[in-house]
Design an enzyme around this catalytic site. Structure first.
Site, PDB file in Angstrom:
ATOM      1  N   ASP A 144       0.847  -1.193   0.000  1.00  0.00           N
ATOM      2  CA  ASP A 144       0.000   0.000   0.000  1.00  0.00           C
ATOM      3  C   ASP A 144       0.889   1.252   0.000  1.00  0.00           C
ATOM      4  OD1 ASP A 144      -3.221   0.502   1.037  1.00  0.00           O
ATOM      5  OD2 ASP A 144      -1.820   2.191   1.108  1.00  0.00           O
TER       6      ASP A 144
ATOM      7  N   ASN B 112     -12.977  -3.389   2.495  1.00  0.00           N
ATOM      8  CA  ASN B 112     -13.951  -2.326   2.685  1.00  0.00           C
ATOM      9  C   ASN B 112     -14.919  -2.316   1.501  1.00  0.00           C
ATOM     10  OD1 ASN B 112     -12.602  -1.462   5.038  1.00  0.00           O
ATOM     11  ND2 ASN B 112     -11.165  -0.232   3.826  1.00  0.00           N
TER      12      ASN B 112
ATOM     13  N   GLY C  38     -15.813   2.510   3.962  1.00  0.00           N
ATOM     14  CA  GLY C  38     -14.536   3.206   3.822  1.00  0.00           C
ATOM     15  C   GLY C  38     -13.791   2.884   2.549  1.00  0.00           C
ATOM     16  N   GLN C  39     -14.486   2.354   1.546  1.00  0.00           N
ATOM     17  CA  GLN C  39     -13.808   2.024   0.289  1.00  0.00           C
ATOM     18  C   GLN C  39     -13.489   3.303  -0.478  1.00  0.00           C
ATOM     19  OE1 GLN C  39     -15.971  -0.758  -2.194  1.00  0.00           O
ATOM     20  NE2 GLN C  39     -14.275  -0.966  -3.656  1.00  0.00           N
TER      21      GLN C  39
ATOM     22  N   HIS D 186     -10.181  -5.149  -3.253  1.00  0.00           N
ATOM     23  CA  HIS D 186      -8.834  -5.434  -2.742  1.00  0.00           C
ATOM     24  C   HIS D 186      -8.945  -5.868  -1.290  1.00  0.00           C
ATOM     25  CE1 HIS D 186      -9.851  -1.165  -2.437  1.00  0.00           C
ATOM     26  NE2 HIS D 186      -9.244  -1.164  -1.250  1.00  0.00           N
ATOM     27  N   LEU D 187      -8.074  -6.787  -0.942  1.00  0.00           N
ATOM     28  CA  LEU D 187      -7.986  -7.257   0.430  1.00  0.00           C
ATOM     29  C   LEU D 187      -6.785  -6.566   1.066  1.00  0.00           C
ATOM     30  CD1 LEU D 187      -9.440  -9.436   2.175  1.00  0.00           C
ATOM     31  CD2 LEU D 187      -7.578 -10.991   1.551  1.00  0.00           C
ATOM     32  N   HIS D 188      -7.023  -5.868   2.180  1.00  0.00           N
ATOM     33  CA  HIS D 188      -5.904  -5.296   2.935  1.00  0.00           C
ATOM     34  C   HIS D 188      -5.320  -6.397   3.817  1.00  0.00           C
ATOM     35  CE1 HIS D 188      -6.957  -0.908   2.399  1.00  0.00           C
ATOM     36  NE2 HIS D 188      -8.139  -1.430   2.151  1.00  0.00           N
TER      37      HIS D 188
HETATM   38  P1  AMP Z   1      -9.790   1.389   0.446  1.00  0.00           P
HETATM   39  O1  AMP Z   1      -9.893   2.707   1.158  1.00  0.00           O
HETATM   40  O2  AMP Z   1     -10.232   0.208   1.247  1.00  0.00           O
HETATM   41  O3  AMP Z   1     -10.469   1.458  -0.910  1.00  0.00           O
HETATM   42  O4  AMP Z   1      -8.254   1.133   0.208  1.00  0.00           O
HETATM   43  C1  AMP Z   1      -7.557   1.704  -0.859  1.00  0.00           C
HETATM   44  C2  AMP Z   1      -6.103   1.630  -0.515  1.00  0.00           C
HETATM   45  O5  AMP Z   1      -5.358   1.796  -1.701  1.00  0.00           O
HETATM   46  C3  AMP Z   1      -5.637   2.691   0.465  1.00  0.00           C
HETATM   47  O6  AMP Z   1      -5.064   2.065   1.611  1.00  0.00           O
HETATM   48  C4  AMP Z   1      -4.619   3.492  -0.340  1.00  0.00           C
HETATM   49  O7  AMP Z   1      -3.540   3.919   0.455  1.00  0.00           O
HETATM   50  C5  AMP Z   1      -4.191   2.506  -1.392  1.00  0.00           C
HETATM   51  N1  AMP Z   1      -3.715   3.035  -2.651  1.00  0.00           N
HETATM   52  C6  AMP Z   1      -4.330   3.969  -3.418  1.00  0.00           C
HETATM   53  N2  AMP Z   1      -3.618   4.158  -4.553  1.00  0.00           N
HETATM   54  C7  AMP Z   1      -2.550   3.333  -4.484  1.00  0.00           C
HETATM   55  C8  AMP Z   1      -1.450   3.057  -5.342  1.00  0.00           C
HETATM   56  N3  AMP Z   1      -1.293   3.673  -6.529  1.00  0.00           N
HETATM   57  N4  AMP Z   1      -0.539   2.133  -4.955  1.00  0.00           N
HETATM   58  C9  AMP Z   1      -0.682   1.494  -3.783  1.00  0.00           C
HETATM   59  N5  AMP Z   1      -1.689   1.701  -2.924  1.00  0.00           N
HETATM   60  C10 AMP Z   1      -2.622   2.608  -3.269  1.00  0.00           C
END
Ligand code: AMP
Length: 114
Positions: free
Chosen positions: A30, A87, A93-94, A100-102
């Site tokens: 991330d 999310n 909070g998406q 994507h899986l965190h």
């Molecule tokens: P969400 O808020 O669950 O949709 O998570 C999106 C995640 O993507 C966040 O933790 C961001 O920091 C991450 N993110 C956004 N753009 C990028 C990118 N270009 N490379 C890596 N992580 C990213």
């Protein structure tokens, strides 16, 4: 999806720090980590939200989960523990609309999440 940032990362059109890749999914660090280890796992196929994954394609979700566990084992934090989170939509909070899986690890994570 031509303008989706995670589709672009999946196609290697946008750089990322890749942790794992196969034909179906990609795992990368991330950009704004919320924990010492913060990895995102995405299917290369575009699904906008979890709501858009049909039951007939549930194998995609299973592979994200089992790959997260494999990454945890390979990087030595499986036993200490980690958290996986997906999310969904605005209340969840998406912020990036490609599922994507965190995978979060490296510190004691609090519960409940904010
Ligand atoms: P969400 O808020 O669950 O949709 O998570 C999106 C995640 O993507 C966040 O933790 C961001 O920091 C991450 N993110 C956004 N753009 C990028 C990118 N270009 N490379 C890596 N992580 C990213």
């Amino acid at each position: 999806m031509t303008d989706c940032i995670f589709c672009k990362i999946a196609r290697h059109e946008v750089p990322s720090r890749i942790v794992f890749e196969n034909e179906r999914l990609l795992a990368f660090h991330d950009l704004f980590p919320a924990a010492p280890t913060h990895i995102l796992l995405i299917p290369k196929s575009h699904y906008t939200t979890l709501n858009d994954v049909p039951a007939s394609e549930a194998v995609v979700l299973g592979e994200l989960m089992t790959t997260a566990a494999q990454i945890a084992r390979d990087n030595g934090f499986a036993d200490d523990g980690y958290r996986v989170v997906m999310n969904c939509n605005s209340d969840g909070g998406q912020s990036v609309y490609h599922i994507h899986l965190h995978l979060l690890a490296g510190r004691k994570l609090t519960w409940p999440p904010g």
